[in-house]
Enzyme design. Sequence first.
Site, PDB file in Angstrom:
ATOM      1  N   LYS A 130      -6.744   5.851 -19.584  1.00 41.63           N
ATOM      2  CA  LYS A 130      -7.076   6.268 -20.941  1.00 41.63           C
ATOM      3  C   LYS A 130      -5.904   6.001 -21.880  1.00 41.63           C
ATOM      4  O   LYS A 130      -5.327   4.934 -21.824  1.00 41.63           O
ATOM      5  CB  LYS A 130      -7.514   7.739 -20.929  1.00 41.63           C
ATOM      6  CG  LYS A 130      -8.570   8.050 -19.856  1.00 41.63           C
ATOM      7  CD  LYS A 130      -9.913   7.371 -20.109  1.00 41.63           C
ATOM      8  CE  LYS A 130     -10.856   7.435 -18.907  1.00 41.63           C
ATOM      9  NZ  LYS A 130     -11.072   8.775 -18.376  1.00 41.63           N
ATOM     10  N   ASP A 185      -5.422  18.597 -14.999  1.00 40.51           N
ATOM     11  CA  ASP A 185      -5.716  17.223 -15.398  1.00 40.51           C
ATOM     12  C   ASP A 185      -5.395  17.128 -16.890  1.00 40.51           C
ATOM     13  O   ASP A 185      -6.104  17.684 -17.723  1.00 40.51           O
ATOM     14  CB  ASP A 185      -7.195  16.929 -15.106  1.00 40.51           C
ATOM     15  CG  ASP A 185      -7.618  15.523 -15.533  1.00 40.51           C
ATOM     16  OD1 ASP A 185      -6.940  14.920 -16.388  1.00 40.51           O
ATOM     17  OD2 ASP A 185      -8.646  15.043 -15.009  1.00 40.51           O
ATOM     18  N   ARG A 187       0.831  -1.210   0.000  1.00 37.62           N
ATOM     19  CA  ARG A 187       0.000   0.000   0.000  1.00 37.62           C
ATOM     20  C   ARG A 187       0.865   1.259   0.000  1.00 37.62           C
ATOM     21  O   ARG A 187       0.471   2.301  -0.500  1.00 37.62           O
ATOM     22  CB  ARG A 187      -0.971   0.019   1.183  1.00 37.62           C
ATOM     23  CG  ARG A 187      -1.832   1.269   1.196  1.00 37.62           C
ATOM     24  CD  ARG A 187      -3.084   1.225   2.074  1.00 37.62           C
ATOM     25  NE  ARG A 187      -2.938   0.465   3.282  1.00 37.62           N
ATOM     26  CZ  ARG A 187      -2.177   0.837   4.318  1.00 37.62           C
ATOM     27  NH1 ARG A 187      -1.502   1.971   4.287  1.00 37.62           N
ATOM     28  NH2 ARG A 187      -2.107   0.085   5.394  1.00 37.62           N
ATOM     29  N   TYR A 229     -14.211  16.872 -16.047  1.00 37.97           N
ATOM     30  CA  TYR A 229     -14.691  15.499 -16.058  1.00 37.97           C
ATOM     31  C   TYR A 229     -15.832  15.351 -15.037  1.00 37.97           C
ATOM     32  O   TYR A 229     -15.779  15.937 -13.952  1.00 37.97           O
ATOM     33  CB  TYR A 229     -13.516  14.574 -15.695  1.00 37.97           C
ATOM     34  CG  TYR A 229     -13.838  13.114 -15.715  1.00 37.97           C
ATOM     35  CD1 TYR A 229     -14.096  12.446 -16.911  1.00 37.97           C
ATOM     36  CD2 TYR A 229     -13.883  12.378 -14.532  1.00 37.97           C
ATOM     37  CE1 TYR A 229     -14.389  11.097 -16.920  1.00 37.97           C
ATOM     38  CE2 TYR A 229     -14.172  11.024 -14.540  1.00 37.97           C
ATOM     39  CZ  TYR A 229     -14.428  10.391 -15.733  1.00 37.97           C
ATOM     40  OH  TYR A 229     -14.714   9.056 -15.739  1.00 37.97           O
TER      41      TYR A 229
HETATM   42  C1  LIG Z   1     -11.457   9.286 -17.153  1.00 39.29           C
HETATM   43  C2  LIG Z   1     -11.041  10.584 -16.613  1.00 39.29           C
HETATM   44  C3  LIG Z   1     -10.825  10.769 -15.249  1.00 39.29           C
HETATM   45  C4  LIG Z   1     -11.039   9.670 -14.245  1.00 39.29           C
HETATM   46  O1  LIG Z   1     -10.193   8.579 -14.451  1.00 39.29           O
HETATM   47  P1  LIG Z   1     -10.555   7.089 -13.980  1.00 39.29           P
HETATM   48  O2  LIG Z   1      -9.301   6.336 -14.291  1.00 39.29           O
HETATM   49  O3  LIG Z   1     -11.738   6.653 -14.771  1.00 39.29           O
HETATM   50  O4  LIG Z   1     -10.864   7.156 -12.536  1.00 39.29           O
HETATM   51  C5  LIG Z   1     -10.409  12.013 -14.801  1.00 39.29           C
HETATM   52  N1  LIG Z   1     -10.235  13.036 -15.662  1.00 39.29           N
HETATM   53  C6  LIG Z   1     -10.431  12.903 -16.984  1.00 39.29           C
HETATM   54  C7  LIG Z   1     -10.217  14.065 -17.871  1.00 39.29           C
HETATM   55  C8  LIG Z   1     -10.845  11.678 -17.522  1.00 39.29           C
HETATM   56  O5  LIG Z   1     -11.061  11.551 -18.831  1.00 39.29           O
END
Ligand SMILES: *Cc1c(COP(=O)(O)O)cnc(C)c1O
Length: 393
Positions: free
Chosen positions: A204, A179, A54, A107
Amino acid sequence: MSDTPSLVRRTPWPASASRPVVTPLQPSVVYASPDPDTLDAQYAGTNPGFTYAREGHPNAQVLAEKIDMLEGAEGGLITGSGMAAVTAALMGVLKAGDHVLGGDQLYGRSLRLMGQDLNRFGIATSLADSTDARAFAAAIRPETKMILLEVVSNPTLRVADIEGIAAVAREKGVLLAIDNTFTTPRGFRPFEHGADIVIHSVTKILSGHSDATLGYTATKDPALRKAIYDFAVTTGMTPSPFDCWLAERGLYSFELRYDRAEANAAALADHLATLPGVKKVLYPTRSDHPDQNRAVSLLGERGGHMVSFVIEGDRAQANALTRGAPDLAFAPTLGDIGTTLSHPASSSHRALAPEARAALGITEGFFRVSVGIEDIGLLKSEFSKAVAASQAV
Ligand SMILES: *Cc1c(COP(=O)(O)O)cnc(C)c1O
């Protein structure tokens, strides 16, 4: 009896004069130290070594170092999801009484974190139009501690005024968290534009094969890094070693996949614009995009791997479009090697009132495409067929 070999004593790793070429997968939860002095030194950080998964493990560290390289960062943290990374970056740093200002098209789950969860802990939040630095300057409060932005918004692909907002953040002494999931470090490197914290959903396109759920966050400030790390470890945002191993494997081809997907997206955007029944195409570097100038100045000629478009018609036409393209996965994700289609009105934006959706331009005919690495000829013909099928009802 005491000399009987025991099945539960682990066998030493077979000796080998050669080494594996591929990063080993290490699922061990615990690590045995030779003695308390060594363990003490490990916890103190004066002796390297893992103790408990962890707190960190080799597969996460290898992956973090690779993404660090892409972002020009060091000491990045891998978390169990992108949302874990967003949450750690915010909740590891903010405290009750602080205010955080977000872009208005973040998001969906980040919006929910801002609008509901942070407030329960006494952290105030508000949103401002991320294409308008003056709106951000006006929304800053004395207690504003952080700004959270995405560079290109989902799903309308508006381009944030990063330079203007970064200047506001600098002037007011507010932390800027970006982000960078949509733009990726291939398209944009936030630390070179004034970001203090960078966040990714590694799920992604960095990982790229829709088989690992992971996040990443990094900062250049050691005190912030420790605060974020401690919060993530305490709240158990640990990534699975296997997911890290898969993501590392995916990452090796990230640049090739990104370039191919981006070239496909640019070509597909131009193709969609020629199809009867397509009312509008959104792609940041196209001349008909509202933020084209800013896109080109921030991202160069690179428009990214996402395209959105609007067809004539309503839900019936939208249903016919996805049914007319059975090989294009209709799935609310992005960044996969294969092209995926999403329909915000029935998924990410279904909770909004129709008027609020309309204000964003998200109608029943609105689709977002995460363009994959297929042959562009195939993609053009599949989209031609799908759009034609939608207009036949
Ligand atoms: C998908 C996404 C997230 C969240 O990511 P997860 O891996 O699904 O928790 C956050 N910000 C953006 C811009 C995203 O496309």
